[in-house]
Design a protein around this motif. Sequence first.
Motif, mmCIF file in Angstrom:
data_model
loop_
_atom_site.group_PDB
_atom_site.id
_atom_site.type_symbol
_atom_site.label_atom_id
_atom_site.label_comp_id
_atom_site.label_asym_id
_atom_site.label_seq_id
_atom_site.Cartn_x
_atom_site.Cartn_y
_atom_site.Cartn_z
ATOM 1 N N ALA A 82 3.347 -31.780 -20.358
ATOM 2 C CA ALA A 82 2.726 -31.538 -19.051
ATOM 3 C C ALA A 82 2.017 -32.809 -18.603
ATOM 4 O O ALA A 82 0.869 -32.777 -18.168
ATOM 5 C CB ALA A 82 1.769 -30.362 -19.127
ATOM 6 N N GLU A 83 2.708 -33.915 -18.717
ATOM 7 C CA GLU A 83 2.121 -35.192 -18.331
ATOM 8 C C GLU A 83 1.853 -35.210 -16.830
ATOM 9 O O GLU A 83 2.557 -34.561 -16.053
ATOM 10 C CB GLU A 83 3.071 -36.333 -18.703
ATOM 11 N N LEU A 84 0.859 -35.984 -16.453
ATOM 12 C CA LEU A 84 0.452 -36.046 -15.049
ATOM 13 C C LEU A 84 1.608 -36.439 -14.138
ATOM 14 O O LEU A 84 1.796 -35.841 -13.077
ATOM 15 C CB LEU A 84 -0.718 -37.027 -14.886
ATOM 16 N N THR A 85 2.410 -37.407 -14.540
ATOM 17 C CA THR A 85 3.522 -37.830 -13.688
ATOM 18 C C THR A 85 4.552 -36.710 -13.522
ATOM 19 O O THR A 85 5.083 -36.515 -12.430
ATOM 20 C CB THR A 85 4.217 -39.090 -14.241
ATOM 21 N N ARG A 86 4.790 -35.977 -14.580
ATOM 22 C CA ARG A 86 5.755 -34.868 -14.500
ATOM 23 C C ARG A 86 5.262 -33.791 -13.538
ATOM 24 O O ARG A 86 6.005 -33.313 -12.684
ATOM 25 C CB ARG A 86 5.984 -34.283 -15.888
ATOM 26 N N VAL A 87 3.999 -33.408 -13.683
ATOM 27 C CA VAL A 87 3.416 -32.389 -12.805
ATOM 28 C C VAL A 87 3.403 -32.894 -11.361
ATOM 29 O O VAL A 87 3.690 -32.139 -10.424
ATOM 30 C CB VAL A 87 2.009 -31.995 -13.296
ATOM 31 N N PHE A 88 3.105 -34.171 -11.172
ATOM 32 C CA PHE A 88 3.117 -34.755 -9.828
ATOM 33 C C PHE A 88 4.495 -34.602 -9.186
ATOM 34 O O PHE A 88 4.615 -34.170 -8.039
ATOM 35 C CB PHE A 88 2.713 -36.237 -9.882
ATOM 36 N N PHE A 89 5.540 -34.949 -9.922
ATOM 37 C CA PHE A 89 6.875 -34.897 -9.334
ATOM 38 C C PHE A 89 7.381 -33.469 -9.157
ATOM 39 O O PHE A 89 8.181 -33.203 -8.250
ATOM 40 C CB PHE A 89 7.855 -35.776 -10.109
ATOM 41 N N ILE A 90 6.916 -32.545 -9.964
ATOM 42 C CA ILE A 90 7.193 -31.124 -9.693
ATOM 43 C C ILE A 90 6.569 -30.757 -8.349
ATOM 44 O O ILE A 90 7.178 -30.075 -7.524
ATOM 45 C CB ILE A 90 6.674 -30.225 -10.836
ATOM 46 N N GLY A 91 5.364 -31.243 -8.114
ATOM 47 C CA GLY A 91 4.699 -31.019 -6.828
ATOM 48 C C GLY A 91 5.455 -31.636 -5.668
ATOM 49 O O GLY A 91 5.517 -31.071 -4.570
#
Length: 107
Positions: A82-91
């Motif tokens: 649940a890395e920040l970049t992954r969550v960002f790109f899901i967003g």
Amino acid sequence: MSWYVLVVAGVFEIAWAVGLEYSDGLSKPLPTAGTVVALVVSMLLLAKAVETLPVGTAYAVWTGIGAVGTASLGIVLFDEPAELTRVFFIGVVVVGIVGLHLSSGGH
């Protein structure tokens, strides 16, 4: 109404994608059956939605819902990162889905 059908189709897409993990390569009969049923329902609902929605928009939204839901459940259910970049790109994908909805005049 077509947008609601499309969202439900997307939920079934999430179900079959997650079902792939539970079916262990389609080797477990019950999870495999659930995966296949979810896949068929998802496709039928997508087909219904494209009767009135543009196919490009509907397909992009359908896959977007599936991608966001599957990636999110992967984090919750399968301990995927649940890395920040992954969550960002899901967003970012969510923003794209909303943008397609708004730009198509869907309500």
